[in-house]
Structure formats: structure tokens, C-alpha cells
Motif scaffolding. Structure first.
Motif, PDB file in Angstrom:
ATOM      1  N   GLU A  42     -36.628  -5.542 -25.628  1.00 18.13           N
ATOM      2  CA  GLU A  42     -36.188  -6.290 -26.805  1.00 18.13           C
ATOM      3  C   GLU A  42     -36.231  -5.436 -28.071  1.00 18.13           C
ATOM      4  O   GLU A  42     -35.403  -5.609 -28.961  1.00 18.13           O
ATOM      5  CB  GLU A  42     -37.020  -7.559 -26.978  1.00 18.13           C
ATOM      6  CG  GLU A  42     -36.691  -8.619 -25.957  1.00 18.13           C
ATOM      7  CD  GLU A  42     -35.241  -9.076 -26.026  1.00 18.13           C
ATOM      8  OE1 GLU A  42     -34.739  -9.326 -27.138  1.00 18.13           O
ATOM      9  OE2 GLU A  42     -34.609  -9.159 -24.951  1.00 18.13           O
ATOM     10  N   ILE A  43     -37.172  -4.523 -28.148  1.00 19.59           N
ATOM     11  CA  ILE A  43     -37.252  -3.675 -29.343  1.00 19.59           C
ATOM     12  C   ILE A  43     -36.016  -2.784 -29.451  1.00 19.59           C
ATOM     13  O   ILE A  43     -35.558  -2.483 -30.548  1.00 19.59           O
ATOM     14  CB  ILE A  43     -38.569  -2.878 -29.388  1.00 19.59           C
ATOM     15  CG1 ILE A  43     -38.949  -2.606 -30.837  1.00 19.59           C
ATOM     16  CG2 ILE A  43     -38.512  -1.614 -28.585  1.00 19.59           C
ATOM     17  CD1 ILE A  43     -40.409  -2.344 -31.057  1.00 19.59           C
ATOM     18  N   THR A  44     -35.414  -2.417 -28.295  1.00 21.35           N
ATOM     19  CA  THR A  44     -34.199  -1.591 -28.319  1.00 21.35           C
ATOM     20  C   THR A  44     -32.966  -2.416 -28.658  1.00 21.35           C
ATOM     21  O   THR A  44     -31.892  -1.878 -28.803  1.00 21.35           O
ATOM     22  CB  THR A  44     -33.978  -0.853 -26.979  1.00 21.35           C
ATOM     23  OG1 THR A  44     -33.649  -1.800 -25.967  1.00 21.35           O
ATOM     24  CG2 THR A  44     -35.193  -0.045 -26.589  1.00 21.35           C
ATOM     25  N   ASN A  54     -35.243  -6.414 -31.765  1.00 17.43           N
ATOM     26  CA  ASN A  54     -36.107  -7.588 -31.806  1.00 17.43           C
ATOM     27  C   ASN A  54     -37.548  -7.220 -31.427  1.00 17.43           C
ATOM     28  O   ASN A  54     -37.866  -7.119 -30.244  1.00 17.43           O
ATOM     29  CB  ASN A  54     -35.578  -8.658 -30.849  1.00 17.43           C
ATOM     30  CG  ASN A  54     -36.442  -9.897 -30.812  1.00 17.43           C
ATOM     31  OD1 ASN A  54     -37.309 -10.097 -31.653  1.00 17.43           O
ATOM     32  ND2 ASN A  54     -36.216 -10.722 -29.807  1.00 17.43           N
ATOM     33  N   PRO A  55     -38.446  -7.057 -32.402  1.00 15.93           N
ATOM     34  CA  PRO A  55     -39.827  -6.695 -32.090  1.00 15.93           C
ATOM     35  C   PRO A  55     -40.730  -7.886 -31.741  1.00 15.93           C
ATOM     36  O   PRO A  55     -41.868  -7.700 -31.323  1.00 15.93           O
ATOM     37  CB  PRO A  55     -40.310  -6.032 -33.377  1.00 15.93           C
ATOM     38  CG  PRO A  55     -39.562  -6.766 -34.447  1.00 15.93           C
ATOM     39  CD  PRO A  55     -38.197  -7.047 -33.854  1.00 15.93           C
ATOM     40  N   ILE A  57     -42.793  -8.086 -28.192  1.00 21.95           N
ATOM     41  CA  ILE A  57     -43.894  -7.131 -28.023  1.00 21.95           C
ATOM     42  C   ILE A  57     -45.037  -7.470 -28.971  1.00 21.95           C
ATOM     43  O   ILE A  57     -46.201  -7.303 -28.630  1.00 21.95           O
ATOM     44  CB  ILE A  57     -43.429  -5.668 -28.152  1.00 21.95           C
ATOM     45  CG1 ILE A  57     -44.498  -4.714 -27.615  1.00 21.95           C
ATOM     46  CG2 ILE A  57     -43.115  -5.270 -29.539  1.00 21.95           C
ATOM     47  CD1 ILE A  57     -44.160  -4.127 -26.303  1.00 21.95           C
ATOM     48  N   LYS A  58     -44.706  -7.977 -30.146  1.00 20.95           N
ATOM     49  CA  LYS A  58     -45.756  -8.387 -31.084  1.00 20.95           C
ATOM     50  C   LYS A  58     -46.641  -9.470 -30.474  1.00 20.95           C
ATOM     51  O   LYS A  58     -47.850  -9.487 -30.691  1.00 20.95           O
ATOM     52  CB  LYS A  58     -45.147  -8.910 -32.386  1.00 20.95           C
ATOM     53  CG  LYS A  58     -44.572  -7.855 -33.281  1.00 20.95           C
ATOM     54  CD  LYS A  58     -44.012  -8.540 -34.522  1.00 20.95           C
ATOM     55  CE  LYS A  58     -43.377  -7.616 -35.482  1.00 20.95           C
ATOM     56  NZ  LYS A  58     -42.900  -8.318 -36.684  1.00 20.95           N
ATOM     57  N   ASN A  90     -45.662   5.689 -31.839  1.00 17.66           N
ATOM     58  CA  ASN A  90     -44.330   5.578 -31.249  1.00 17.66           C
ATOM     59  C   ASN A  90     -43.543   6.876 -31.393  1.00 17.66           C
ATOM     60  O   ASN A  90     -43.992   7.808 -32.061  1.00 17.66           O
ATOM     61  CB  ASN A  90     -43.585   4.350 -31.805  1.00 17.66           C
ATOM     62  CG  ASN A  90     -43.160   4.483 -33.243  1.00 17.66           C
ATOM     63  OD1 ASN A  90     -43.015   5.570 -33.773  1.00 17.66           O
ATOM     64  ND2 ASN A  90     -42.923   3.355 -33.888  1.00 17.66           N
ATOM     65  N   LEU A 135     -43.770  -1.557 -35.711  1.00 17.76           N
ATOM     66  CA  LEU A 135     -42.901  -2.192 -34.714  1.00 17.76           C
ATOM     67  C   LEU A 135     -41.600  -2.667 -35.365  1.00 17.76           C
ATOM     68  O   LEU A 135     -40.515  -2.488 -34.800  1.00 17.76           O
ATOM     69  CB  LEU A 135     -43.621  -3.351 -34.028  1.00 17.76           C
ATOM     70  CG  LEU A 135     -44.735  -2.953 -33.062  1.00 17.76           C
ATOM     71  CD1 LEU A 135     -45.559  -4.175 -32.662  1.00 17.76           C
ATOM     72  CD2 LEU A 135     -44.186  -2.247 -31.839  1.00 17.76           C
ATOM     73  N   ASP A 136     -41.720  -3.253 -36.544  1.00 11.71           N
ATOM     74  CA  ASP A 136     -40.524  -3.685 -37.276  1.00 11.71           C
ATOM     75  C   ASP A 136     -39.629  -2.490 -37.593  1.00 11.71           C
ATOM     76  O   ASP A 136     -38.407  -2.548 -37.436  1.00 11.71           O
ATOM     77  CB  ASP A 136     -40.912  -4.394 -38.573  1.00 11.71           C
ATOM     78  CG  ASP A 136     -41.538  -5.764 -38.338  1.00 11.71           C
ATOM     79  OD1 ASP A 136     -41.349  -6.353 -37.252  1.00 11.71           O
ATOM     80  OD2 ASP A 136     -42.230  -6.240 -39.259  1.00 11.71           O
ATOM     81  N   ALA A 185     -37.856  -1.233 -34.442  1.00  7.55           N
ATOM     82  CA  ALA A 185     -36.783  -2.142 -34.041  1.00  7.55           C
ATOM     83  C   ALA A 185     -35.534  -1.949 -34.887  1.00  7.55           C
ATOM     84  O   ALA A 185     -34.416  -2.118 -34.390  1.00  7.55           O
ATOM     85  CB  ALA A 185     -37.262  -3.587 -34.112  1.00  7.55           C
TER      86      ALA A 185
END
Length: 145
Positions: A19-21, A24-25, A28-29, A42, A58-59, A62
Motif C-alpha cells: 500500500e505504501i507503494t 497509502n501509508p 502499515i501505520k 527506509n 512513512l507519510d 508514501a
């Protein structure tokens, strides 16, 4: 309701990572611990420590990706003890970076550490880097691009 097993948590993790790719983080959050000792290293560099920094990183990650597609996970090893577990994998995916016109394939070497908190497995550390394949000695001394 029974807390999920470590394997069930790994399955959730494998659903969340792609989802991060896709920009959308949030998934995983949801898996991360909210304690101050959580960390994230990362592929974009640096180390985030504490939930506020990890969430921001993370944001940021993403926002770098679009149109991601997971190609697979190669699990090298995993280990589960009473209250801690780890996972070493290679993640293979395709995505557009920033405003690139086309997608590219990526392979990341990833170490993930989990801790049992109140009966549930929570992600406390993730380190992902592009060194999934052997690197030359020279790559250690060259400055990042």
C-alpha cells in the motif's frame, strides 16, 4: 477473541507493505507500536525514532511512490521468541517514483522486528534498503546520488 499469531501478523504486514507503494501509508501505520522506541530506516535515508518521526517518515515515503504493484516477498528467515520476533526478507515490487513517466522494478532488503504488546504483535523496527543484491566495495565509499 484470540490475538493473532505471528504468522497472521506477517500476513497482515504483507498486505500492508504494498500500500505504501500506492501512496497509502495507513495500513502499515496500523501495524506499528506507538511506543517511543520504534524506529524506521527506509531506503530514502536517515533513521526515524519515536512514533511521531516514524509516522512522518512513512507519510514522506508514501508520497514518493505511485502505481505500486507487489511482485513478491522472498523470506530469508524469521524467528519468533516469547515476546519478540524478526523477519528478514527481500521485497520485490514495481512502482513509479516521484513523477516518473513509467514504473520501475525494485528489490529491497528488509529486516522487520516485532514485539508482543498486550498480547498483539506490533512492528517496532523496519529497515529497508536497496542492497538486496551483492554490492561492490566501492558502493561503501561513494557518496549517495
Amino acid at each position: 477473541m484470540l490475538a493473532p499469531s505471528f504468522q497472521e501478523e506477517v500476513d497482515r504486514y504483507h498486505q500492508a507493505v504494498p500500500e505504501i507503494t500506492r501512496g497509502n501509508p495507513a495500513p502499515i501505520k496500523e501495524l506499528y507500536s506507538r511506543l517511543d522506541d520504534v524506529t524506521l530506516a527506509n531506503p530514502f535515508g536517515g533513521i526515524a525514532r519515536g512514533w511521531a518521526q516514524v509516522e512522518a517518515r512513512l507519510d514522506q515515503a508514501a508520497r514518493q511512490f505511485r502505481d505500486g504493484e507487489m511482485l513478491g516477498f522472498d523470506t530469508v528467515t524469521s524467528y519468533t521468541a516469547r515476546d519478540t520476533a524478526y523477519l528478514l526478507e527481500t521485497e520485490h515490487f514495481r512502482a513509479r517514483l516521484d513523477s516518473a513517466a513509467t514504473t520501475e522494478e525494485f528489490a529491497l532488503r528488509v529486516t522487520s522486528i516485532f514485539r508482543r504488546e498486550e498480547g498483539y504483535w506490533k512492528l517496532v523496527h523496519r529497515h529497508a534498503d536497496p542492497a538486496a543484491r551483492p554490492q561492490s566495495r566501492r558502493s561503501l565509499t561513494q557518496p549517495p546520488a
